[in-house]
Enzyme design. Structure first.
Site, PDB file in Angstrom:
ATOM      1  N   THR A 136       0.082   7.773   3.551  1.00  0.00           N
ATOM      2  CA  THR A 136       0.116   8.883   2.604  1.00  0.00           C
ATOM      3  C   THR A 136      -1.290   9.456   2.402  1.00  0.00           C
ATOM      4  O   THR A 136      -2.275   8.752   2.536  1.00  0.00           O
ATOM      5  CB  THR A 136       0.649   8.364   1.254  1.00  0.00           C
ATOM      6  OG1 THR A 136       1.964   7.876   1.436  1.00  0.00           O
ATOM      7  CG2 THR A 136       0.657   9.441   0.190  1.00  0.00           C
TER       8      THR A 136
ATOM      9  N   ARG B 135      15.897   9.282   2.816  1.00  0.00           N
ATOM     10  CA  ARG B 135      15.118   8.386   1.955  1.00  0.00           C
ATOM     11  C   ARG B 135      14.016   9.168   1.250  1.00  0.00           C
ATOM     12  O   ARG B 135      13.328   9.998   1.844  1.00  0.00           O
ATOM     13  CB  ARG B 135      14.512   7.261   2.794  1.00  0.00           C
ATOM     14  CG  ARG B 135      13.652   6.268   2.003  1.00  0.00           C
ATOM     15  CD  ARG B 135      12.181   6.554   2.122  1.00  0.00           C
ATOM     16  NE  ARG B 135      11.354   5.547   1.445  1.00  0.00           N
ATOM     17  CZ  ARG B 135      10.035   5.640   1.303  1.00  0.00           C
ATOM     18  NH1 ARG B 135       9.394   6.688   1.787  1.00  0.00           N
ATOM     19  NH2 ARG B 135       9.361   4.699   0.673  1.00  0.00           N
TER      20      ARG B 135
ATOM     21  N   GLY C 175      10.576   8.652  -1.178  1.00  0.00           N
ATOM     22  CA  GLY C 175       9.602   7.650  -1.605  1.00  0.00           C
ATOM     23  C   GLY C 175       8.971   7.966  -2.944  1.00  0.00           C
ATOM     24  O   GLY C 175       9.479   8.775  -3.729  1.00  0.00           O
ATOM     25  N   ASP C 176       7.838   7.333  -3.188  1.00  0.00           N
ATOM     26  CA  ASP C 176       7.158   7.484  -4.485  1.00  0.00           C
ATOM     27  C   ASP C 176       6.391   8.793  -4.616  1.00  0.00           C
ATOM     28  O   ASP C 176       6.200   9.308  -5.725  1.00  0.00           O
ATOM     29  CB  ASP C 176       6.186   6.322  -4.695  1.00  0.00           C
ATOM     30  CG  ASP C 176       5.037   6.359  -3.695  1.00  0.00           C
ATOM     31  OD1 ASP C 176       3.905   6.680  -4.081  1.00  0.00           O
ATOM     32  OD2 ASP C 176       5.274   6.067  -2.511  1.00  0.00           O
TER      33      ASP C 176
ATOM     34  N   THR D 272      -0.790   5.169  -3.193  1.00  0.00           N
ATOM     35  CA  THR D 272      -0.409   4.998  -1.795  1.00  0.00           C
ATOM     36  C   THR D 272      -0.028   3.545  -1.556  1.00  0.00           C
ATOM     37  O   THR D 272      -0.518   2.652  -2.245  1.00  0.00           O
ATOM     38  CB  THR D 272      -1.547   5.416  -0.847  1.00  0.00           C
ATOM     39  OG1 THR D 272      -1.161   5.136   0.497  1.00  0.00           O
ATOM     40  CG2 THR D 272      -2.832   4.658  -1.153  1.00  0.00           C
ATOM     41  N   GLY D 273       0.854   3.312  -0.590  1.00  0.00           N
ATOM     42  CA  GLY D 273       1.296   1.950  -0.301  1.00  0.00           C
ATOM     43  C   GLY D 273       2.787   1.928  -0.056  1.00  0.00           C
ATOM     44  O   GLY D 273       3.339   2.856   0.533  1.00  0.00           O
ATOM     45  N   LYS D 274       3.446   0.897  -0.514  1.00  0.00           N
ATOM     46  CA  LYS D 274       4.891   0.781  -0.339  1.00  0.00           C
ATOM     47  C   LYS D 274       5.612   1.537  -1.449  1.00  0.00           C
ATOM     48  O   LYS D 274       5.540   1.177  -2.621  1.00  0.00           O
ATOM     49  CB  LYS D 274       5.306  -0.681  -0.313  1.00  0.00           C
ATOM     50  CG  LYS D 274       4.773  -1.407   0.919  1.00  0.00           C
ATOM     51  CD  LYS D 274       5.265  -2.826   0.998  1.00  0.00           C
ATOM     52  CE  LYS D 274       4.738  -3.493   2.264  1.00  0.00           C
ATOM     53  NZ  LYS D 274       5.112  -4.917   2.346  1.00  0.00           N
ATOM     54  N   GLY D 275       6.289   2.589  -1.056  1.00  0.00           N
ATOM     55  CA  GLY D 275       6.882   3.496  -2.026  1.00  0.00           C
ATOM     56  C   GLY D 275       7.822   2.854  -3.011  1.00  0.00           C
ATOM     57  O   GLY D 275       7.794   3.161  -4.210  1.00  0.00           O
TER      58      GLY D 275
END
Length: 320
Positions: free
Chosen positions: A187, A215, A217-218, A237-240
């Site tokens: 991201t 899908r 995400g965040d 940023t990272g795993k949504g």
């Protein structure tokens, strides 16, 4: 009090051994985008315009997972999403499921400025883009050879693959993993504050490699991947899925508002409270403070402040 800016190109499992041909273009892009953002703030551009400008530049860079470099869904298509938010007014705009829009962040800005809504997705967002006359191209514009190979690897291993991973090894069928690997998403995001304390945040992404079609995400979710108010501006940023569950960006602001924590204290606490390897963020305060914490191996990041501080980095530095 003074202006400040911070930006990121993704946080996660970024090994020290990352090849130079993957590392250097991203570092150069961060330097370039930081210079653009600093020049805009010095020219007294509003932070909302600054973060949009910087994220557009990052979207146009094929080595980041946004815009031109967006990763592919399980069907080999792109579905881009973005969000932008103004701190003082809390006005915001978000988009998801874009397949032809060159700069998702600018369409998010138009949702904020030109509609009574906050969030548009998929066919409706694409139709709005055409109505507004924003630049669109064939979906093939966004599909890079590198991302085609990433999707092929992910399908062979029967898993979702996140950016900055090492090449996927061949697995026996009985060992084939099905979950999201402990790595990271590429991201991009930017936060800025001007000398008057006006704040803004913007984030853009292509999501996960081999993600299910549809899908979300965040990134486009207010309070998860993106948030700004009169105290701070945050881009995560990272795993949504982790960031959504943790309402990461809003929690930073809430700790400042309700607990009286400083920007650095609040951001560090939020990052530490989330699973290790899942989260990174960049944030600025109305006072011109900057922080860029992460609990991953590394995070492509850059920042600058009016008092002369400047940094472009990937892995933890001494002050971290």
């Amino acid at each position: 009090m003074g202006w400040a800016i911070a930006l990121h190109g993704g946080a996660g499992d970024i090994p020290l051994s990352i090849p130079a041909d993957r590392r250097l273009p991203r570092e150069e892009a961060l330097h370039h985008c930081l210079e653009i953002g600093v020049a805009a703030l010095k020219a007294q551009k509003h932070p909302l315009d600054v973060v949009e400008l910087v994220v557009r530049e990052l979207e146009n860079h094929p080595n980041f997972n946004a815009g031109k470099g967006s990763v592919l869904t399980s069907r080999g298509t792109v579905e881009m999403e973005a969000c932008i938010m103004d701190g003082n007014s809390k006005k915001c705009g978000a988009v998801s499921g874009l397949t032809t829009v060159v700069n998702a962040i600018s369409l998010a800005r138009l949702v904020m400025d030109k509609t009574p809504h906050i969030y548009l997705g998929f066919d409706g967002a694409e139709a709005f883009a055409r109505e507004q006359g924003v630049e669109t191209v064939a979906s093939s514009h966004f599909i890079t050879p590198e991302n085609i190979e990433r999707l092929k690897q992910a399908k062979e291993a029967n898993r979702v693959q996140i950016d900055y991973t090492q090449p996927i090894q061949k697995y026996e069928k009985s060992e084939s993993p099905t979950g999201i690997e402990d790595s990271q998403i590429g991201t991009v995001g930017c936060v800025a504050v001007d000398k008057n304390g006006n704040l803004a945040a913007a984030t853009s992404t292509g999501g996960f490699v081999n993600k299910m079609v549809g899908r979300i995400g965040d990134t486009p979710i207010i309070g998860a991947g993106t948030y700004a108010n009169n105290l701070c501006a945050v881009s995560a940023t990272g795993k949504g899925e982790t960031i959504i569950r943790g309402t990461v960006s809003r929690d930073v602001a809430a700790l400042m508002e309700y607990k009286g924590l400083s920007l650095k204290e609040a951001a560090a606490y939020v990052v530490e409270c989330n699973p290790k390897g899942d989260v990174g963020l960049v944030a600025v305060s109305a006072k011109g403070e900057v922080t860029m914490p992460f609990n991953t191996t590394g995070m492509f990041r850059a920042c600058a402040t009016e008092d002369g501080c400047s940094e472009v980095a990937i892995w933890p530095s001494v002050q971290d």
